[in-house]
Enzyme design. Structure first.
Site, PDB file in Angstrom:
ATOM      1  CB  SER A   1      -7.262  -6.004  -3.412  1.00  9.02           C
ATOM      2  OG  SER A   1      -6.451  -5.815  -4.634  1.00  9.02           O
ATOM      3  CE  LYS A   2      -5.254 -13.135  -0.933  1.00  3.94           C
ATOM      4  NZ  LYS A   2      -5.289 -15.153  -1.283  1.00  3.94           N
ATOM      5  NE  ARG A   3      -5.817  -4.789  -8.048  1.00  2.00           N
ATOM      6  CZ  ARG A   3      -6.055  -3.577  -8.756  1.00  2.00           C
ATOM      7  NH1 ARG A   3      -4.501  -3.169  -8.507  1.00  2.00           N
ATOM      8  NH2 ARG A   3      -6.693  -2.762  -8.326  1.00  2.00           N
ATOM      9  CG  HIS A   4      -4.225  -2.202  -4.072  1.00  2.00           C
ATOM     10  ND1 HIS A   4      -5.578  -2.625  -3.772  1.00  2.00           N
ATOM     11  CD2 HIS A   4      -3.504  -1.623  -4.978  1.00  2.00           C
ATOM     12  CE1 HIS A   4      -6.241  -2.741  -4.984  1.00  2.00           C
ATOM     13  NE2 HIS A   4      -5.177  -1.507  -5.495  1.00  2.00           N
ATOM     14  N   GLY A   5      -1.496  -4.952  -1.219  1.00  2.00           N
ATOM     15  CA  GLY A   5      -0.699  -5.698  -0.265  1.00  2.00           C
ATOM     16  C   GLY A   5      -1.482  -6.170   0.865  1.00  2.00           C
TER      17      GLY A   5
END
Length: 473
Positions: free
Chosen positions: A242-246
């Site tokens: 996800s965006k929080r992961h990259g």
């Protein structure tokens, strides 16, 4: 050397080039380049409503920034619809496809029956062998592929191994919608064949399509490409990226200050390995990359590893090239994030001078800009609270004593600056830190900077002494 290798990267321009797509492009590029082959680019833009020029431009720009140049002109899939329809007509003529007049109500009934029986909803072959004369006049037909119902379809995947699917488990795939537009699986087969693609290297989310596509290849008498389905990228916690992961666009990584060579190096290690090696030159990647070395499990994205790798490439980077990257980055930042006087060529020359000290501590190009801000600011400087506290009466007196020693230096160099400051410290019976702290504050307006002698040198003799005099009074 394997001759005639042709790979392709085929993004859908309904969004920007994300990190997973960039890795797929890299793997295709490396495989082709390592075998003297070609990598082609196909923009799969048949969804005209969702495909945008902005997304296409971002994909092309992102690939160029990563250094993944493709061969030949990009192929835009929407321009090939008539060719796709031609192949659909050929399949119909050969009895390998048929028109399906199933109504929405009939299709819904099939889904409900499958759900009630705990089965996956599949088309039940209602019009597979039915006389077209029975067709209702009010229904525009779709065209379905008449796949085999006996035996198995086997895919020898270069990453996933042998994949076997019983043909009875595959329903008759729609290859052309009722409005005349071809579907994905038909278009991909036709385009890959016509473009001479020998190796289809793509994400594992396409694995379920491979058996269906293999059947279409066989029906048309065409040789299927070698398939290689690459596992997806997960976050460090094993969850879907996800965006929080990259899961960000390639442009986002550029704006955050990552170097293309670092991102390339990091991406190649996401799922592929060469012994225990972590850092690869481009030539080494090209020489060593091969499909069987790609793992079957999802790779895990780790920002810390990417950051550390980026820091390595920054430390090894050419000073002028890094300054050029920093200047290019300024064009992508908001006005509030940009250093002041960013249009000043002299300031950029000073940044190059300061680069040896700046790059030793930087993890991103953005760090270089932030730490090198002192070369851009103009007198009189703004000071943060901690810097103001260092420039009390004692601090100003200490730096006042540096004006004459620095003015006396004939050859302005880091070595001569350090010697002058250390000699002053001995004469004044001061520890070096007692001088460096207020000096740093006076020169940068902050309490944190690269090595103080590097700062003095980078500013130049006149500017450094002028800033000291401004504060010494």
């Amino acid at each position: 050397m394997t001759k005639g290798v042709v790979t392709r990267f085929a993004p859908s321009p309904t969004g920007f080039l994300h990190i997973g797509g960039a890795r797929t492009a890299l793997f295709n590029w490396l495989y082709a380049r390592g075998r003297g082959g070609r990598m082609l680019l196909r923009i799969e833009d048949t969804d005209r409503k969702r495909s945008t020029k902005e997304a296409i431009d971002a994909i092309l720009d992102g690939m160029r920034w990563l250094g993944l140049e493709w061969d030949d002109e990009p192929v835009y899939q929407h321009t090939r619809v008539s060719r796709h329809q031609e192949v659909v007509s050929e399949l119909l003529e050969k009895g390998l496809a048929y028109r399906c007049y199933a109504t929405p109500e009939e299709l819904e009934e099939m889904r409900n029956e499958a759900h009630a029986e705990g089965r996956t909803a599949v088309y039940n072959g209602l019009w597979r062998d039915r006389d077209p004369a029975d067709a209702p006049a009010s229904v525009e037909p779709a065209v379905r592929f008449k796949g085999p119902k006996d035996g198995e379809t086997v895919i020898d995947d270069q990453v996933m191994g042998t994949i076997t699917v019983a043909n009875k488990d595959l329903d008759d795939l729609i290859i052309q919608r009722s409005d005349g537009t071809p579907t994905y699986n038909l278009a991909v087969v036709v385009d890959d064949h016509d473009m001479g693609v020998t190796h289809a290297i793509r994400g594992a989310d396409h694995l379920t399509n491979a058996s269906r596509q293999a059947q279409i290849y066989e029906a048309l008498g065409w040789e299927a490409p070698v398939f290689a389905h690459v596992p997806l990228i997960h976050g460090p916690d094993g969850a879907k990226l996800s965006k929080r992961h990259g899961a960000l666009s390639v442009q986002a990584y550029r704006t955050m200050g990552y170097l293309p060579e670092a991102l390339r190096n990091y991406l190649v290690r996401l799922g592929w390995s060469h012994g225990d090696d972590e850092i690869f030159s481009t030539d080494q990647m090209i020489e060593w990359f091969d499909l069987p070395q790609i793992g079957r499990s999802p790779a895990r994205f780790d920002f810390d590893k990417l950051e550390n790798l980026n820091a390595h490439y920054i430390r090894q980077g050419d000073d002028q090239a890094l300054a050029d990257c920093a200047r290019a980055l300024v064009g992508e930042l908001s006005s509030g994030e940009c250093p002041p006087n960013a249009e000043n060529d002299e300031a950029w020359e000073k940044l190059v001078t300061a680069m040896p000290g700046l790059k030793e501590r930087a993890k991103t190009v953005a760090d270089i800009l932030n730490s090198g801000r002192f070369v851009f600011v103009a007198r009189p400087l703004d000071f943060d609270d901690k810097a103001k506290a260092l420039l009390d009466a004692d601090g100003r007196a200490v730096i006042q004593g540096l004006v004459d020693p620095l003015s006396a230096i004939d050859v302005w160099s880091v070595e001569n600056i350090e010697n002058a400051v250390r000699q002053y410290a001995e004469r004044a019976d001061l520890k070096l830190g007692k001088i460096a702290q207020p000096l740093r504050a006076a020169l940068t307006g902050r309490t944190v900077s690269p090595g103080i002698f590097d700062v003095v040198f980078a500013l130049g003799k006149d500017e450094a002494i002028a800033r000291i005099v401004d504060q010494a009074g």
